[in-house]
Each structure stands twice: as structure tokens, then as C-alpha cells.
Design an enzyme around this catalytic site. Structure first.
Site: not given
Length: 301
Positions: A173, A224, A294
Site C-alpha cells: 500500500r 479499507s 490506509e
């Protein structure tokens, strides 16, 4: 005289003190000092070359994983849209180009039409190509780093550059190169493998069905909320700490998927971020695991 009175001439649009809430999936957040909607890459490059280097510049895509704080964003927010940044073009040897404003799901669809497999996972990513480059977006076992050939960007000083997959320095990520904060991605080239369009589409339909059953995709959410810590699933940690479906002002972690933060109707950005921080602290205290955001949080508190 304010810096806003001395901006470079543009062919696109400049919006002053414009609320950012309508530009994000959470539908919260204060105004940007200035929003710049460039006409094309030349317009973007020229504007950045002429802009006072002291003025902060923040790129904003479709706002699917961005939380804009209630105080708004200082400086110039650059939002790419329109035909110049929404082009998708299949090329030889199972490669496909997509502009930064192209939604990931559209990239997946166009790749399928062209008989290019390997990009099906983008059907389940709620974002655009520019954001995918910044955060190595992925799901269901695949990531941007697996399919990206090269990315195209304009630097804060207006220079156009091309970055290879290796240049992006991808990890989970994250692109370490993008994290330096001096780039606005304008597009990217991806490579898959040949397959029958019908077979690719069938796999994408499975991803769509899975998302609809397991994620609150019709809510005001940001995808998310937390990255998965090594050896853990964030949703399981949020659930175990007792936060699934528990109201916090106008915010809540979804009863359907405990790693999806949602605006239940009238949340402020402070509600959403406050809930996220409360959950992080509780998971740390109860379970001994550090959750890392995130979702990107930007702006003045």
C-alpha cells in the site's frame, strides 16, 4: 497581496474557497484555498512552473480513500478530470494505457474488452489510476506493482517525468517514490497477459459479487480504513475490540465489514478521524497491535 491574486494563467478552471466534501466519498471536509482543474498535461505543467514554490500543492483523485479535515486544505488542490486525463488505450503485447483520472474499475473493464488478463482485481478497487500509483492499490492477492510497466507524472516544478516500476519503489500500500509528495501522476502503462474477453469478464463478475456481499459499497465510505498489520487482518482486530457497528458521533465502522469506516449521515471529518484514532488506541491496548491508517487524511484539523 495574497498569493491567490498572483496565480499563473490557465486554460482549465480555478475555484476559490471551494468545499471539498463533494469531491470525496466520505462527503465531509472543509474548503480548499484553491482547486485547479487543468485542461490537459500542458496546462498542469505550465501552472506548476509558474506557481510560487512556497504554495503547497495537493493532488486529489476521486477521493475514494481520502479524508479531508474540517478546516480545509491549504494551498492548491489539483484535481485531474475531463477527457485529457480519462483516456484508455489498449496497445500491443497485452499492454494498456490509462489516464490518472480513469476509475480502476473502468481500466479493468477496458482491459477485458481488449483481451488483456491480469488486471481483473482493479474491478474491486474503489479509486482511480493516479491513486493506484500512489498507494500500490490492490485486492484479492494482486497489486499495482504486479502489472505496472511505467507511470507518468509532473513534478512540483512542472517537469514531466516517466518512472519505471522499479523507480516507484513499491511496498504494501505504498510507493516510496510517490510518498515524497512532489509528483502529480497523469497516467500509467500496464501489462497483462492474453486471454478471452469472456473469461476475463467472468472473473470480474465474481469479484463484483464478492464485493457486494462483503463490503458496504453503497455507503459514504473510504474503502479499507487500516492497512493489514503483518500476520493480522484489520477487520478482525476492529471486530475483536468491539467496534463493529458501534456509533461514534455520525461515524461508525460498518456492521458488514469492520474495516470500513462510514459516514452514517451527518458525520464531520472530526467524527470520522476521531473514531479511527479511538479504535487504533483501543486495539493497541486490548490486543497489542498497532493499526496504521490506509486512508489518507489531509488538511487543517
Amino acid at each position: 497581496m495574497s498569493w491567490k491574486d498572483d496565480l499563473p494563467a490557465v486554460r482549465g478552471k480555478l475555484l476559490f474557497d471551494e468545499p471539498l466534501a463533494p469531491f470525496t466519498w466520505f462527503r465531509v471536509g472543509g474548503p480548499a484555498d484553491v482547486i485547479f482543474l487543468p485542461e490537459d498535461e500542458d496546462d498542469l505543467s505550465g501552472f506548476l512552473k509558474g506557481l510560487d514554490p512556497a504554495v503547497p500543492v495537493t493532488p486529489l483523485g476521486v477521493g475514494s480513500n481520502t479524508l479531508v479535515r474540517d478546516g480545509g486544505v491549504e494551498g492548491v488542490v489539483v484535481r485531474l478530470g475531463g477527457r485529457a486525463f480519462a483516456k484508455v488505450e489498449a496497445r500491443g503485447e497485452s499492454t494498456i494505457f490509462a489516464g490518472a483520472a480513469v476509475p480502476d474499475a473502468i481500466l479493468a473493464r477496458e482491459a477485458a474488452k481488449a483481451g488483456i488478463a491480469g488486471l481483473e482485481f482493479y474491478r474491486g478497487v474503489p479509486g482511480s489510476v493516479g491513486g493506484a500509483c500512489i498507494m500500490n492499490a490492490g485486492c484479492y492477492g494482486s497489486e499495482t506493482k504486479d502489472v505496472l510497466v511505467e507511470a507518468y507524472a509532473v513534478t512540483r516544478s512542472g517537469e514531466r517525468i516517466t518512472l519505471s516500476n522499479a523507480d516507484m519503489d513499491f511496498s504494501y500500500r505504498k510507493s516510496a517514490r510517490a510518498a515524497k509528495g512532489d509528483l502529480i501522476f497523469t497516467g500509467a502503462l500496464f501489462k497483462g497477459r492474453p486471454d478471452e474477453p469472456a473469461a476475463i469478464t467472468a472473473r470480474m463478475d465474481e469479484i463484483t459479487a464478492r464485493r457486494e456481499q462483503t463490503q458496504p459499497i453503497r455507503e459514504k465510505t473510504g474503502g479499507s480504513t487500516f492497512k493489514n498489520p503483518p500476520g493480522h487482518s484489520s477487520w478482525k482486530l476492529v471486530d475483536a475490540a468491539g467496534w463493529r457497528g458501534k456509533p461514534f458521533g455520525g461515524a461508525m465502522f460498518s456492521p458488514l465489514h469492520a474495516n470500513f469506516l462510514i459516514n452514517t449521515g451527518e458525520a464531520t471529518a472530526a467524527d470520522l478521524e476521531g473514531l479511527g484514532e479511538a479504535v487504533r488506541a483501543d486495539v493497541k491496548e486490548k490486543l497489542g497491535v498497532e493499526l496504521e491508517w490506509e486512508i489518507k487524511r489531509i488538511g487543517r484539523g
